[in-house]
Scaffold this motif. Structure first.
Motif, PDB file in Angstrom:
ATOM      1  N   ARG A 142       0.828  -1.214   0.000  1.00  0.00           N
ATOM      2  CA  ARG A 142       0.000   0.000   0.000  1.00  0.00           C
ATOM      3  C   ARG A 142       0.857   1.257   0.000  1.00  0.00           C
ATOM      4  O   ARG A 142       0.478   2.286  -0.595  1.00  0.00           O
ATOM      5  CB  ARG A 142      -0.919  -0.010   1.227  1.00  0.00           C
ATOM      6  CG  ARG A 142      -1.696   1.278   1.470  1.00  0.00           C
ATOM      7  CD  ARG A 142      -2.660   1.563   0.337  1.00  0.00           C
ATOM      8  NE  ARG A 142      -3.381   2.811   0.566  1.00  0.00           N
ATOM      9  CZ  ARG A 142      -2.915   4.012   0.272  1.00  0.00           C
ATOM     10  NH1 ARG A 142      -1.695   4.145  -0.250  1.00  0.00           N
ATOM     11  NH2 ARG A 142      -3.637   5.092   0.515  1.00  0.00           N
ATOM     12  N   TYR A 143       2.017   1.201   0.638  1.00  0.00           N
ATOM     13  CA  TYR A 143       2.876   2.387   0.726  1.00  0.00           C
ATOM     14  C   TYR A 143       4.134   2.254  -0.132  1.00  0.00           C
ATOM     15  O   TYR A 143       5.130   2.938   0.094  1.00  0.00           O
ATOM     16  CB  TYR A 143       3.220   2.646   2.195  1.00  0.00           C
ATOM     17  CG  TYR A 143       1.986   3.039   2.970  1.00  0.00           C
ATOM     18  CD1 TYR A 143       1.489   4.332   2.899  1.00  0.00           C
ATOM     19  CD2 TYR A 143       1.268   2.083   3.691  1.00  0.00           C
ATOM     20  CE1 TYR A 143       0.310   4.686   3.564  1.00  0.00           C
ATOM     21  CE2 TYR A 143       0.110   2.424   4.358  1.00  0.00           C
ATOM     22  CZ  TYR A 143      -0.370   3.725   4.290  1.00  0.00           C
ATOM     23  OH  TYR A 143      -1.539   4.061   4.938  1.00  0.00           O
ATOM     24  N   ASP A 148      -0.143   0.429  -7.194  1.00  0.00           N
ATOM     25  CA  ASP A 148      -1.398   1.128  -6.947  1.00  0.00           C
ATOM     26  C   ASP A 148      -2.353   0.170  -6.253  1.00  0.00           C
ATOM     27  O   ASP A 148      -2.488  -0.987  -6.678  1.00  0.00           O
ATOM     28  CB  ASP A 148      -2.053   1.584  -8.272  1.00  0.00           C
ATOM     29  CG  ASP A 148      -1.545   2.938  -8.736  1.00  0.00           C
ATOM     30  OD1 ASP A 148      -1.040   3.707  -7.895  1.00  0.00           O
ATOM     31  OD2 ASP A 148      -1.650   3.218  -9.943  1.00  0.00           O
ATOM     32  N   GLN A 163     -14.577   2.794  -2.628  1.00  0.00           N
ATOM     33  CA  GLN A 163     -14.324   3.253  -1.253  1.00  0.00           C
ATOM     34  C   GLN A 163     -13.017   2.688  -0.676  1.00  0.00           C
ATOM     35  O   GLN A 163     -12.952   2.279   0.478  1.00  0.00           O
ATOM     36  CB  GLN A 163     -15.500   2.880  -0.345  1.00  0.00           C
ATOM     37  CG  GLN A 163     -16.817   3.531  -0.757  1.00  0.00           C
ATOM     38  CD  GLN A 163     -17.950   3.185   0.182  1.00  0.00           C
ATOM     39  OE1 GLN A 163     -18.236   2.011   0.421  1.00  0.00           O
ATOM     40  NE2 GLN A 163     -18.602   4.199   0.728  1.00  0.00           N
ATOM     41  N   LEU A 164     -11.999   2.679  -1.490  1.00  0.00           N
ATOM     42  CA  LEU A 164     -10.731   2.102  -1.044  1.00  0.00           C
ATOM     43  C   LEU A 164     -10.028   2.949   0.002  1.00  0.00           C
ATOM     44  O   LEU A 164      -9.131   2.454   0.698  1.00  0.00           O
ATOM     45  CB  LEU A 164      -9.813   1.884  -2.245  1.00  0.00           C
ATOM     46  CG  LEU A 164     -10.311   0.887  -3.302  1.00  0.00           C
ATOM     47  CD1 LEU A 164      -9.273   0.719  -4.404  1.00  0.00           C
ATOM     48  CD2 LEU A 164     -10.659  -0.457  -2.682  1.00  0.00           C
ATOM     49  N   ASP A 165     -10.439   4.213   0.131  1.00  0.00           N
ATOM     50  CA  ASP A 165      -9.802   5.062   1.134  1.00  0.00           C
ATOM     51  C   ASP A 165     -10.175   4.659   2.556  1.00  0.00           C
ATOM     52  O   ASP A 165      -9.603   5.165   3.520  1.00  0.00           O
ATOM     53  CB  ASP A 165     -10.150   6.532   0.886  1.00  0.00           C
ATOM     54  CG  ASP A 165     -11.653   6.794   0.877  1.00  0.00           C
ATOM     55  OD1 ASP A 165     -12.440   5.824   0.838  1.00  0.00           O
ATOM     56  OD2 ASP A 165     -12.042   7.979   0.895  1.00  0.00           O
ATOM     57  N   ARG A 166     -11.111   3.719   2.694  1.00  0.00           N
ATOM     58  CA  ARG A 166     -11.483   3.225   4.025  1.00  0.00           C
ATOM     59  C   ARG A 166     -10.415   2.322   4.614  1.00  0.00           C
ATOM     60  O   ARG A 166     -10.328   2.164   5.844  1.00  0.00           O
ATOM     61  CB  ARG A 166     -12.786   2.422   3.961  1.00  0.00           C
ATOM     62  CG  ARG A 166     -14.010   3.183   3.482  1.00  0.00           C
ATOM     63  CD  ARG A 166     -15.214   2.259   3.508  1.00  0.00           C
ATOM     64  NE  ARG A 166     -15.016   1.101   2.630  1.00  0.00           N
ATOM     65  CZ  ARG A 166     -15.668  -0.058   2.767  1.00  0.00           C
ATOM     66  NH1 ARG A 166     -16.535  -0.221   3.756  1.00  0.00           N
ATOM     67  NH2 ARG A 166     -15.447  -1.043   1.908  1.00  0.00           N
ATOM     68  N   TYR A 167      -9.616   1.728   3.742  1.00  0.00           N
ATOM     69  CA  TYR A 167      -8.679   0.704   4.189  1.00  0.00           C
ATOM     70  C   TYR A 167      -7.327   1.295   4.599  1.00  0.00           C
ATOM     71  O   TYR A 167      -6.990   2.411   4.259  1.00  0.00           O
ATOM     72  CB  TYR A 167      -8.479  -0.325   3.063  1.00  0.00           C
ATOM     73  CG  TYR A 167      -9.758  -1.043   2.700  1.00  0.00           C
ATOM     74  CD1 TYR A 167     -10.213  -2.130   3.443  1.00  0.00           C
ATOM     75  CD2 TYR A 167     -10.536  -0.599   1.630  1.00  0.00           C
ATOM     76  CE1 TYR A 167     -11.402  -2.777   3.122  1.00  0.00           C
ATOM     77  CE2 TYR A 167     -11.726  -1.246   1.298  1.00  0.00           C
ATOM     78  CZ  TYR A 167     -12.151  -2.330   2.052  1.00  0.00           C
ATOM     79  OH  TYR A 167     -13.328  -2.960   1.730  1.00  0.00           O
ATOM     80  N   LYS A 169      -6.344   2.203   7.543  1.00  0.00           N
ATOM     81  CA  LYS A 169      -6.464   3.290   8.520  1.00  0.00           C
ATOM     82  C   LYS A 169      -6.547   2.677   9.915  1.00  0.00           C
ATOM     83  O   LYS A 169      -7.418   1.850  10.181  1.00  0.00           O
ATOM     84  CB  LYS A 169      -7.702   4.150   8.239  1.00  0.00           C
ATOM     85  CG  LYS A 169      -7.612   4.937   6.934  1.00  0.00           C
ATOM     86  CD  LYS A 169      -8.809   5.850   6.770  1.00  0.00           C
ATOM     87  CE  LYS A 169      -8.759   6.605   5.450  1.00  0.00           C
ATOM     88  NZ  LYS A 169      -7.593   7.513   5.365  1.00  0.00           N
TER      89      LYS A 169
END
Length: 214
Positions: A142-143, A148, A163-167, A169
């Motif tokens: 991821r980083y 991608d 909604q991949l920005d949910r993961y 975190k």
């Protein structure tokens, strides 16, 4: 020999779980034709849905298992879900060492360490990394600027790309400490997690798309 192979393989999937549906979902979605599976142990389910798979594992049990290659290929030929003759290879070496293999459409990473980091050079630009986060492999991908984050595979083996920005975190906004992940070889407990994650290797063409898409 074939009966011995079948007994060992069936015992394995009864204990570890049959991931055939997982591999099929990814293979169909992205048009996967060939793959490598570093740290595979004896999980040959990918060969039932992907025509050309190279398995890589230096564990003695895996090396012994793949000596039954005739039985393995016979089983796959009888149960595969594609028309081509199956191509199955095995490399009984440490996947972190240099390997003489070409680039492929898919890398499979399941409970075997930092597979994505150690073998991404064997993934075609635009190819797919399928991994879980048991050892932090998904977190590192991821980083990683070479990848991608393009989707997840849920516990029903369905691919989700929204909604991949949910993961990735952590609760209460805690930071993601990559050195700790590398040291402990363990993923974080995230607020929202997935069974498996999908990453695309970035090519020189920034507009590249995953394999199998138009």
């Amino acid at each position: 020999m074939e009966n011995q192979f079948l007994e060992e393989y069936l015992q394995y999937i009864n204990k570890a779980g049959d991931r055939k549906a997982l591999y099929k979902a990814v293979a169909v979605e992205y048009g996967i034709r060939n793959a490598i599976y570093p740290g595979s142990f004896i999980d040959i389910s990918p060969s039932l849905v992907i025509p050309d798979v190279t398995y890589i594992d230096n564990f003695k049990g895996a090396i012994r298992f793949f000596k039954q290659m005739e039985g393995i290929k016979n089983y796959v030929e009888k149960n595969k879900e594609y028309l081509e003759v199956c191509e199955i290879s095995f490399i009984g070496e440490d996947y972190t060492e240099p390997l003489e293999i070409g680039q492929v459409d898919l890398i499979i990473s399941q409970y075997a360490g930092f597979v994505g980091q150690e073998t991404k050079q064997y993934l075609k630009p635009g190819g797919i990394l399928l991994c879980n986060d048991s050892h932090g492999d998904a977190t590192l991908a991821r980083y990683d600027a070479d990848f991608d984050f393009i989707g997840i595979v849920n516990d029903k083996n369905e691919i989700e790309t929204g909604q991949l920005d949910r993961y990735f975190k952590r609760p209460k906004g805690k930071e993601i400490d990559l050195p700790t992940v590398k040291k402990k070889m363990k993923g974080w407990n995230y607020s929202v997690g997935a069974e498996n994650y999908l990453f695309q290797k970035i090519s020189e063409n920034s507009a590249s798309k995953p394999l199998g898409t138009s």
